[in-house]
Write a protein that holds these residues in place. Structure first.
Motif, PDB file in Angstrom:
ATOM      1  N   HIS A  86      10.198  -5.400  11.070  1.00 23.97           N
ATOM      2  CA  HIS A  86       9.961  -6.103  12.012  1.00 23.97           C
ATOM      3  C   HIS A  86      11.002  -7.189  12.338  1.00 23.97           C
ATOM      4  N   PHE A  87      11.324  -7.942  11.242  1.00 20.70           N
ATOM      5  CA  PHE A  87      12.371  -9.154  11.488  1.00 20.70           C
ATOM      6  C   PHE A  87      13.636  -8.758  11.128  1.00 20.70           C
ATOM      7  N   GLY A  88      14.000  -7.364  10.959  1.00 22.27           N
ATOM      8  CA  GLY A  88      15.325  -6.870  10.659  1.00 22.27           C
ATOM      9  C   GLY A  88      15.949  -7.305   9.231  1.00 22.27           C
ATOM     10  N   LEU A  89      15.062  -7.388   8.473  1.00 24.11           N
ATOM     11  CA  LEU A  89      15.844  -7.566   6.890  1.00 24.11           C
ATOM     12  C   LEU A  89      15.835  -6.538   6.331  1.00 24.11           C
ATOM     13  N   SER A  90      16.902  -6.632   5.441  1.00 20.63           N
ATOM     14  CA  SER A  90      17.270  -5.358   4.516  1.00 20.63           C
ATOM     15  C   SER A  90      16.200  -4.741   3.570  1.00 20.63           C
ATOM     16  N   SER A  91      15.281  -5.630   3.038  1.00 20.13           N
ATOM     17  CA  SER A  91      14.443  -5.358   2.150  1.00 20.13           C
ATOM     18  C   SER A  91      13.170  -6.184   2.111  1.00 20.13           C
ATOM     19  N   SER A  92      12.296  -5.900   1.520  1.00 26.82           N
ATOM     20  CA  SER A  92      11.055  -6.671   1.406  1.00 26.82           C
ATOM     21  C   SER A  92      11.061  -7.603   0.161  1.00 26.82           C
ATOM     22  N   LYS A  93      11.981  -7.405  -0.701  1.00 26.74           N
ATOM     23  CA  LYS A  93      12.188  -8.319  -2.000  1.00 26.74           C
ATOM     24  C   LYS A  93      12.095  -9.715  -1.418  1.00 26.74           C
ATOM     25  N   MET A  94      13.149  -9.848  -0.583  1.00 31.43           N
ATOM     26  CA  MET A  94      13.417 -11.195  -0.071  1.00 31.43           C
ATOM     27  C   MET A  94      12.227 -11.925   0.323  1.00 31.43           C
ATOM     28  N   ILE A  95      11.322 -11.224   1.141  1.00 28.19           N
ATOM     29  CA  ILE A  95      10.186 -11.815   1.718  1.00 28.19           C
ATOM     30  C   ILE A  95       9.207 -12.070   0.382  1.00 28.19           C
ATOM     31  N   SER A  96       9.284 -11.298  -0.819  1.00 28.40           N
ATOM     32  CA  SER A  96       8.370 -11.560  -1.749  1.00 28.40           C
ATOM     33  C   SER A  96       9.133 -12.678  -2.596  1.00 28.40           C
ATOM     34  N   GLN A  97      10.292 -13.168  -2.504  1.00 32.87           N
ATOM     35  CA  GLN A  97      10.780 -14.348  -3.142  1.00 32.87           C
ATOM     36  C   GLN A  97      10.414 -15.556  -2.207  1.00 32.87           C
ATOM     37  N   TRP A  98      10.389 -15.503  -0.728  1.00 33.17           N
ATOM     38  CA  TRP A  98      10.060 -16.602   0.187  1.00 33.17           C
ATOM     39  C   TRP A  98       8.397 -16.772  -0.111  1.00 33.17           C
ATOM     40  N   LEU A  99       7.627 -15.895  -0.198  1.00 36.46           N
ATOM     41  CA  LEU A  99       6.247 -15.866  -0.503  1.00 36.46           C
ATOM     42  C   LEU A  99       5.917 -16.947  -1.766  1.00 36.46           C
ATOM     43  N   LYS A 100       6.691 -16.305  -2.777  1.00 38.20           N
ATOM     44  CA  LYS A 100       6.575 -17.231  -4.035  1.00 38.20           C
ATOM     45  C   LYS A 100       6.965 -18.669  -4.027  1.00 38.20           C
ATOM     46  N   LEU A 101       8.041 -18.769  -3.360  1.00 39.47           N
ATOM     47  CA  LEU A 101       8.361 -20.162  -3.292  1.00 39.47           C
ATOM     48  C   LEU A 101       7.660 -20.888  -2.279  1.00 39.47           C
TER      49      LEU A 101
END
Length: 172
Positions: A86-101
Protein backbone atom coordinates in the motif's frame (compact mmCIF):
# COMPACT_ATOMS: atom_id res chain seq x y z
CA UNK A 1 22.88 -2.20 -5.81
CA UNK A 2 20.04 -4.62 -6.27
CA UNK A 3 20.55 -8.19 -7.25
CA UNK A 4 17.86 -8.31 -9.94
CA UNK A 5 16.83 -5.67 -12.48
CA UNK A 6 13.28 -4.83 -13.52
CA UNK A 7 13.53 -6.69 -16.84
CA UNK A 8 14.51 -9.93 -15.09
CA UNK A 9 11.70 -9.55 -12.54
CA UNK A 10 9.23 -8.98 -15.38
CA UNK A 11 10.55 -12.07 -17.16
CA UNK A 12 10.00 -14.17 -14.02
CA UNK A 13 6.45 -12.83 -13.53
CA UNK A 14 5.58 -13.40 -17.22
CA UNK A 15 6.92 -16.96 -17.01
CA UNK A 16 4.76 -17.54 -13.91
CA UNK A 17 1.57 -16.43 -15.69
CA UNK A 18 2.34 -18.33 -18.92
CA UNK A 19 2.99 -21.54 -16.96
CA UNK A 20 -0.43 -21.77 -15.32
CA UNK A 21 0.64 -19.72 -12.30
CA UNK A 22 2.88 -22.47 -11.01
CA UNK A 23 5.16 -21.12 -8.31
CA UNK A 24 7.24 -24.30 -8.08
CA UNK A 25 7.97 -24.44 -11.84
CA UNK A 26 8.84 -20.74 -11.90
CA UNK A 27 11.19 -20.78 -8.92
CA UNK A 28 12.92 -23.95 -10.15
CA UNK A 29 13.31 -22.58 -13.67
CA UNK A 30 14.98 -19.38 -12.42
CA UNK A 31 16.57 -20.95 -9.31
CA UNK A 32 14.98 -18.39 -6.99
CA UNK A 33 13.64 -18.64 -3.44
CA UNK A 34 9.85 -19.05 -3.41
CA UNK A 35 9.38 -15.98 -1.20
CA UNK A 36 11.17 -13.78 -3.75
CA UNK A 37 8.96 -14.98 -6.59
CA UNK A 38 5.84 -14.60 -4.43
CA UNK A 39 6.80 -11.02 -3.55
CA UNK A 40 7.36 -10.05 -7.18
CA UNK A 41 4.02 -11.55 -8.21
CA UNK A 42 2.16 -9.70 -5.46
CA UNK A 43 3.93 -6.45 -6.34
CA UNK A 44 3.05 -6.94 -10.01
CA UNK A 45 -0.60 -7.70 -9.24
CA UNK A 46 -0.84 -4.62 -7.02
CA UNK A 47 1.08 -2.04 -9.10
CA UNK A 48 1.76 -3.59 -12.49
CA UNK A 49 5.23 -3.34 -14.03
CA UNK A 50 6.01 -0.25 -11.95
CA UNK A 51 5.78 -2.44 -8.84
CA UNK A 52 8.84 -4.30 -10.08
CA UNK A 53 10.88 -1.14 -10.60
CA UNK A 54 14.34 -1.07 -9.08
CA UNK A 55 15.19 1.91 -6.92
CA UNK A 56 18.67 3.18 -7.67
CA UNK A 57 19.14 5.16 -4.50
CA UNK A 58 18.42 4.45 -0.87
CA UNK A 59 15.03 5.83 0.04
CA UNK A 60 14.70 7.83 3.25
CA UNK A 61 11.38 8.24 4.99
CA UNK A 62 10.15 10.95 7.32
CA UNK A 63 9.21 10.09 10.90
CA UNK A 64 5.60 11.02 10.07
CA UNK A 65 5.52 8.56 7.18
CA UNK A 66 7.02 5.81 9.36
CA UNK A 67 4.47 6.56 12.08
CA UNK A 68 1.57 6.34 9.59
CA UNK A 69 2.82 2.96 8.38
CA UNK A 70 3.32 1.65 11.92
CA UNK A 71 -0.10 2.90 13.03
CA UNK A 72 -1.82 1.27 10.05
CA UNK A 73 -0.27 -2.08 10.99
CA UNK A 74 -0.93 -1.70 14.74
CA UNK A 75 -4.57 -0.71 14.12
CA UNK A 76 -5.03 -3.81 11.94
CA UNK A 77 -5.66 -1.95 8.70
CA UNK A 78 -2.83 -3.85 6.98
CA UNK A 79 -0.49 -6.73 7.57
CA UNK A 80 3.21 -5.98 7.22
CA UNK A 81 3.16 -7.15 3.60
CA UNK A 82 -0.07 -5.33 2.87
CA UNK A 83 1.34 -2.10 4.29
CA UNK A 84 4.49 -2.51 2.20
CA UNK A 85 2.37 -2.80 -0.94
CA UNK A 86 0.00 0.00 0.00
CA UNK A 87 2.75 2.46 0.93
CA UNK A 88 5.08 1.45 -1.92
CA UNK A 89 7.86 -0.03 0.20
CA UNK A 90 10.19 -2.62 -1.26
CA UNK A 91 9.73 -5.13 1.56
CA UNK A 92 7.96 -5.69 4.84
CA UNK A 93 11.27 -6.18 6.67
CA UNK A 94 11.64 -2.43 7.00
CA UNK A 95 8.20 -2.20 8.58
CA UNK A 96 9.15 -4.94 11.05
CA UNK A 97 12.17 -2.88 12.09
CA UNK A 98 10.03 0.23 12.50
CA UNK A 99 7.55 -1.72 14.63
CA UNK A 100 10.32 -2.98 16.92
CA UNK A 101 11.77 0.51 17.27
CA UNK A 102 8.35 1.97 17.98
CA UNK A 103 7.61 -0.66 20.64
CA UNK A 104 10.96 -0.07 22.38
CA UNK A 105 11.37 3.71 22.06
CA UNK A 106 8.03 5.10 20.98
CA UNK A 107 8.00 7.90 18.40
CA UNK A 108 11.68 8.64 19.15
CA UNK A 109 12.60 5.28 17.65
CA UNK A 110 11.25 6.45 14.30
CA UNK A 111 13.31 9.63 14.17
CA UNK A 112 16.06 9.61 11.58
CA UNK A 113 19.44 8.56 12.82
CA UNK A 114 22.74 9.61 11.32
CA UNK A 115 23.57 7.61 8.22
CA UNK A 116 26.00 4.73 8.30
CA UNK A 117 27.82 3.15 11.16
CA UNK A 118 29.02 5.23 14.03
CA UNK A 119 32.80 5.41 14.02
CA UNK A 120 34.44 4.16 17.13
CA UNK A 121 36.72 6.64 18.80
CA UNK A 122 40.20 5.26 19.34
CA UNK A 123 41.04 4.36 22.93
CA UNK A 124 44.57 5.57 22.53
CA UNK A 125 45.96 8.64 20.82
CA UNK A 126 47.13 8.12 17.26
CA UNK A 127 50.78 7.71 16.52
CA UNK A 128 52.34 10.84 15.07
CA UNK A 129 53.00 10.78 11.33
CA UNK A 130 56.30 9.46 10.03
CA UNK A 131 59.04 12.08 10.31
CA UNK A 132 59.84 13.93 7.09
CA UNK A 133 63.28 15.22 8.05
CA UNK A 134 66.03 14.65 10.60
CA UNK A 135 64.66 17.26 13.04
CA UNK A 136 61.23 15.63 13.12
CA UNK A 137 62.89 12.24 13.53
CA UNK A 138 64.82 13.48 16.59
CA UNK A 139 61.71 15.11 18.07
CA UNK A 140 59.81 11.82 17.70
CA UNK A 141 62.65 9.88 19.34
CA UNK A 142 62.75 12.46 22.16
CA UNK A 143 58.99 12.03 22.67
CA UNK A 144 59.36 8.23 22.77
CA UNK A 145 62.22 8.42 25.27
CA UNK A 146 60.25 10.77 27.54
CA UNK A 147 57.29 8.38 27.51
CA UNK A 148 59.60 5.45 28.27
CA UNK A 149 61.26 7.42 31.10
CA UNK A 150 57.86 8.31 32.61
CA UNK A 151 56.79 4.68 32.38
CA UNK A 152 59.94 3.45 34.12
CA UNK A 153 59.56 6.05 36.89
CA UNK A 154 55.98 4.92 37.49
CA UNK A 155 57.04 1.28 37.48
CA UNK A 156 59.82 2.02 39.98
CA UNK A 157 57.35 3.82 42.23
CA UNK A 158 54.96 0.84 42.15
CA UNK A 159 57.78 -1.61 42.95
CA UNK A 160 58.97 0.48 45.89
CA UNK A 161 55.40 0.71 47.25
CA UNK A 162 55.00 -3.08 47.01
CA UNK A 163 58.36 -3.59 48.76
CA UNK A 164 57.30 -1.27 51.63
CA UNK A 165 54.09 -3.25 52.06
CA UNK A 166 56.02 -6.52 52.28
CA UNK A 167 58.67 -5.14 54.65
CA UNK A 168 56.21 -3.50 56.99
CA UNK A 169 56.24 -5.58 60.19
CA UNK A 170 52.83 -6.66 61.36
CA UNK A 171 51.84 -5.21 64.71
CA UNK A 172 51.55 -7.74 67.56
Amino acid sequence: MTKYNQAFKQQVVDFYFTNHESLSITRKHFNLPPETVRQWIVQFKHSGSSGLAVRHHKQTYSPEFKFNVVQSVLLGQFSGRGAALHFGLSSSKMISQWLKLFEKQGINGLLSKSKGRQTMKPKYPKMPPKPKNRLEELELENLRLRAENDFLKKLDEIIKREDRKRQKPSKP
